[in-house]
Write a protein that holds these residues in place. Sequence first.
Motif, PDB file in Angstrom:
ATOM      1  N   LEU C 409       0.858  -1.198   0.000  1.00 15.45           N
ATOM      2  CA  LEU C 409       0.000   0.000   0.000  1.00 15.45           C
ATOM      3  C   LEU C 409       0.890   1.244   0.000  1.00 15.45           C
ATOM      4  N   GLY C 410       0.491   2.270  -0.763  1.00 13.16           N
ATOM      5  CA  GLY C 410       1.329   3.450  -0.964  1.00 13.16           C
ATOM      6  C   GLY C 410       1.470   4.367   0.233  1.00 13.16           C
ATOM      7  N   VAL C 411       1.780   3.829   1.405  1.00  8.34           N
ATOM      8  CA  VAL C 411       2.015   4.685   2.572  1.00  8.34           C
ATOM      9  C   VAL C 411       3.313   4.255   3.228  1.00  8.34           C
ATOM     10  N   LYS C 412       4.099   5.212   3.758  1.00 11.93           N
ATOM     11  CA  LYS C 412       5.282   4.798   4.523  1.00 11.93           C
ATOM     12  C   LYS C 412       5.656   5.836   5.573  1.00 11.93           C
ATOM     13  N   ALA C 413       6.321   5.319   6.618  1.00 14.94           N
ATOM     14  CA  ALA C 413       6.832   6.194   7.666  1.00 14.94           C
ATOM     15  C   ALA C 413       8.308   6.408   7.399  1.00 14.94           C
ATOM     16  N   VAL C 414       8.654   7.618   6.955  1.00 13.44           N
ATOM     17  CA  VAL C 414      10.054   7.905   6.639  1.00 13.44           C
ATOM     18  C   VAL C 414      10.841   7.962   7.943  1.00 13.44           C
ATOM     19  N   ASP C 415      10.324   8.680   8.919  1.00 12.45           N
ATOM     20  CA  ASP C 415      10.855   8.628  10.276  1.00 12.45           C
ATOM     21  C   ASP C 415       9.669   8.782  11.213  1.00 12.45           C
ATOM     22  N   ASP C 416       9.913   8.942  12.499  1.00 10.84           N
ATOM     23  CA  ASP C 416       8.811   8.983  13.458  1.00 10.84           C
ATOM     24  C   ASP C 416       7.798  10.081  13.154  1.00 10.84           C
ATOM     25  N   ASN C 417       8.270  11.170  12.560  1.00 18.26           N
ATOM     26  CA  ASN C 417       7.380  12.305  12.374  1.00 18.26           C
ATOM     27  C   ASN C 417       7.041  12.593  10.921  1.00 18.26           C
ATOM     28  N   THR C 418       7.457  11.734  10.011  1.00 16.82           N
ATOM     29  CA  THR C 418       7.178  12.011   8.609  1.00 16.82           C
ATOM     30  C   THR C 418       6.411  10.856   7.991  1.00 16.82           C
ATOM     31  N   PHE C 419       5.244  11.182   7.484  1.00 14.18           N
ATOM     32  CA  PHE C 419       4.355  10.176   6.905  1.00 14.18           C
ATOM     33  C   PHE C 419       4.169  10.530   5.438  1.00 14.18           C
ATOM     34  N   VAL C 420       4.429   9.558   4.554  1.00 19.98           N
ATOM     35  CA  VAL C 420       4.366   9.848   3.123  1.00 19.98           C
ATOM     36  C   VAL C 420       3.313   8.969   2.452  1.00 19.98           C
ATOM     37  N   VAL C 421       2.483   9.609   1.658  1.00 16.07           N
ATOM     38  CA  VAL C 421       1.442   8.886   0.920  1.00 16.07           C
ATOM     39  C   VAL C 421       1.728   9.011  -0.572  1.00 16.07           C
TER      40      VAL C 421
END
Lengths: 311, 343, 557
Positions: C409-421
């Motif tokens: 699924l096209g979602v990821k956590a780059v770091d604790d505070n960055t969420f990328v869709v």
Amino acid sequence: MSKYILKRVLISILTLSAIIFVLFLMLDFMPGSPFNDEKLTAAQKALLYTKYGLDKPFFVRFLKYLTAMLKGDLGNSYVLNKNKAVADMLKGPLGVSIRVGALGMLLGTVIGLGLGIAAALKHNSWVDTLCSVVSILGVSVPAYVFALLLAYFVGFKLGWIPILYNSKKVMASFVGPMIALAMSPMANVSRFTRAEMIDVLGSDYILLVQAKGVRQKDLIMKHALRNTLIPIITIMGPILVNLLTGSMVVEKVFGVPGIGTMMVTAIQSNDYNVTIACAFVYSAMYIVMMLIIDIMYGIIDPRIRVAKEGS
Amino acid sequence: MSDTYEKHVPIIENDYDPEDFVFVQENVRLKDKVYKQTSFLRDVWNNFSKNKGAVIGLIIISVIILMAIIGPMISGRTYYTQDLANQGLPPRIPGLEKIGIMNGYEYGRNIYAEKGLDNVYYWFGTDTLGRDLFTRVWEGTRISLFIAFVAVIIDIIIGMSYGLISGYFGGKVDMVMQRFVEILNGIPTLVLVTLLGLVLPPGMSSIIFALMITGWIGMSRISRAEVLKLKEAEFILASRTLGAKSFAIIFKDILPNIFGQLIIMAMFSVPSAIFTEAYLSFMGLGIPAPAASLGTLISDGYKSLTVHPYMIFSAIIVLALLMLSFNLFADGLRDAFDPNQKH
Amino acid sequence: MNYRKTLAAALALAMLAGCSGGTSAASTPASSAAEPASTVDVSAQYKNLNFRKALSLSIDRNQIAELVLKDGSIAAEGFIPKDFAYGPDGKDYRETAGNLIEYDVAKAKELLEEAKKELGVDNFSVELLYETDSEAPGKVCAAIQQMWQDNLGINVTLVSKTKKERLALMNALTYEIGLTRWGPDYADPQTYLDLFYSHSSGYNNYYFNDEYDALLDKAETGEDAADPEKRWADMVAAEKVIIDDMGLIPVFQNGSAMLINPAVSGIEFHNAGVDSYREVTVNKDDKTLNVAINADLNTMDHHVATDGGSFIMQSLCIGGLAKLDENAQPVEDLAESWEISDDGLEYTFHLRKDAKWSNGTPLTANDFVFAWRRLDDPELQSEYAFILDTIHVKNAKACQEGELPLEELGVKAVDDNTFVVTLDIPCGFALGLMAFPSFFPLNEEFFNAHKDTYAQSLDDLLYIGPYVFSNWEENHEYTFTKNPNYWDAANQAKYADEIVFTFVSEAQSAALSYQQGNTDVVTLTGDLVDQYKSDPGFVTRLQGYAWRLNLNQMIKE
């Protein structure tokens, strides 16, 4: 006696299983699904059916439900309280409904008895007229109309009772629904008591007691009343039916979180398990009460017992 | 003391003459007085007409039935025509308005005058779509009565046959048939009927079906009990000895004897059928619009009960009158059919 | 034997009387008086454009809105309702598209005559299906019935069903004309247009129009998809195509009449999306807001919920990356900022560092990754899973159908505070949807500790929004009190201390309770409007719901 009770209990169990079967069958005919028919595609709905085991053949589901039920598992809710166990959901509302219903029945019966006796003693007086008016109103004004009038006049205009159920003031909140529910038992009991009492008062043994010079008060309390009460037990069954019917609509008016409200919502949203459970609880209450009434009658009036055991 | 003693001795005066002991009618030719022969129905009518309440009940029923037939025609309006400009008008009746009731006022305002309808009279007012309530109430009464009568007739037919067969044959047949009744009777009508309402298509036949599904049980009980009583009677024995078949005995010999009971039961069932229909309408199984029954009128009026109470009152009053008069009528009928029975 | 025959005959007669009585009562008053119409294939009349147009032209929608409904509903001006979607120029969609609906009885009669000639019939009969769950549809259909009978002289039979049943009949194509509605999930005309767009995913309808489909192909996935202006123009054109073809007959846009205590302010109603009670000011001593709701709370699990009432309560307890301001524009909530890539395909959200769950765990990007994957999980079968595909999140559909693992699924956590869709296709309304509860975060650790009982009782809930759920009385009352650990608690102090939702299905009781001062917010039914419209707290508001008539051109028996 015990043989008779055993037989009745067996029939009751048979009846309850028949009821579950009929309910299952009817829900099977109910159109639409418990799921969002508006936004889901047929394929998505099919997946949901598989998930909840609703795609299985009728008898498989029925047997599965029955066996789970014996273990006290009534399945999970599909809509009302999603995925929650129905048995847990029922507890609160059931308690509320039983309390309101029992209070209504008690109030109605007591007032009905009083009114009926008074009307019989003062035959053709204003009390008698009042009794007739009450019994006509009680059977001809639907409970929901009466409930809303009560909420409007006593709740809103006079401010004596809360219009909406408030769990912090439970007893006060019960007053409105209780009176609304009491109307139908009151009407039936008063009408029946009056007729019974007039009959008893005209009987030979009362004449005899009167002739012996017993005081009027003792005559009524000790002799007439007891004989009037016995047949009244027979009409408790039909009264109970009216009460259950009434509870469904009266709860809606006063916002009482009872099982009636729950069943109406469940039916509307096709929440099969909750609907079956509510209907089952209604039927079970009804059957148990009828059983108790029959047994009580057997104890009070030995003739019934003998007749039934004989047959 | 002597005074008291004297009082205790009653002085018996002999005031009988010897003539008192002579046969009085010695010379009169005695003849049996023949009363005019009255039929059973005549008897029933005589008993019935002595009962004031029952006669009043019959009169009210007749008036309501008459109104149900002609009522929808006399207002000059139809039950379905909507007039959105005239919605929510309170009752206004010429004549009565002069004495201050049904004068078109609501909340102290003359709604008719506000809308500029000076010579317009809606006798029972209009509903939220501007339909004439007078016409609708009588139309509704007609449909409610029709539903109740049809349901009760079907109840009689099914219940009577079931009870007769069950009672007459007895034994295993009776056992099986009675268990079935007990199970069906165990299901609370309200649950059954509410669910049926969802499964069946809305309409008159569904309502009748829902009413009848448990309604016949009472009838079957009565006829079974009567058969049990009658089947040991001599005339049945005679009939059987003469070679009559079971069905002939049941329907020719027994049935006529229990018909009175069934009619009485039916008269008690009619008001309860009307009332159940009202409940069904509230639960959503009503007559489809724009037609109306007393039940749909009450459940429609209920929605604005706290705002426009008159919208529900006319239907409620007709319902109450029907309930009252049918009960009075049935009471009277019961006494008339069997004067020995308690009231 | 005679008796038996008579009995059987009587029984049959009685049954017949019952049945025929039923049918005659169900049909319309006019039908009995009307001349026998030469029968036609029922579908054929709905395939006739002139007939469809005549039906639409003869409905006086203003009368329906103002005299029948009275609750603030307005006459429809097209397929897409007013005040819910705004174009790239900032103008309301309806302002750009204009009024496409007319009321013209003379023209309707003319077209009907033509339709009669074309089909070779002397009269028409139609069946109009509506639902009985609420009052409005029945009243509207009774009014339409009268208008069609008076204006066109056609026989209209009303068919009433429960909502569930109506939908089932319409899905099975066993109906003629059905009154139905649509509530938008997001603020874009696409939510409506997709209903008749045969290339949309999971197309549920049976209307096929090549011109319409071609325009929407361009707007949704084709050459205009990335160009907001052209896309908008395509949608306006598509609406005109379907209205010209009368693929549906718009009737009215839903309004809602309410009583709101004048001491209360700040309730935000959103025509698309969830109403917000987060920033309500109560000028009363106890600062408690009492709301009467006419639909019960169904679940606190925001991935399972489907109804507005549940969504409102979830929005108090949790919160999304963005929230909607009073103009329905997305503003920062749990994300303190975001960037959108130039091609519109990658959204990067920077989460607030001060946001903590009520058990003390800080909010991380993984809470979103876990939540979105759960929403898409074929195991869960969320009824709102489709919404991920609606905003074109990469692989959403494939994952939902189990063709790809959820990790794709096209979602990821780059770091604790960055969420990328990552999206497949650009989506102009994706940001606004971040305020929708289906997209709210979920703490993986907490969820795993509760699993099957998650969100089923007060012990199974975790909060990150301004309120916590403090008293849960099923079927009756739901109390929310301030969340002491809310990241913006200082600012929240001025708003209501306590919000109590009470389930009351009888509007009259609720209104009486309002008059007594025990309830602050009540929704009225149309029947009660006349009585309360002079009350200082009386308000009407427009909702995003639009009601229309669907005409079945392929009737199945």
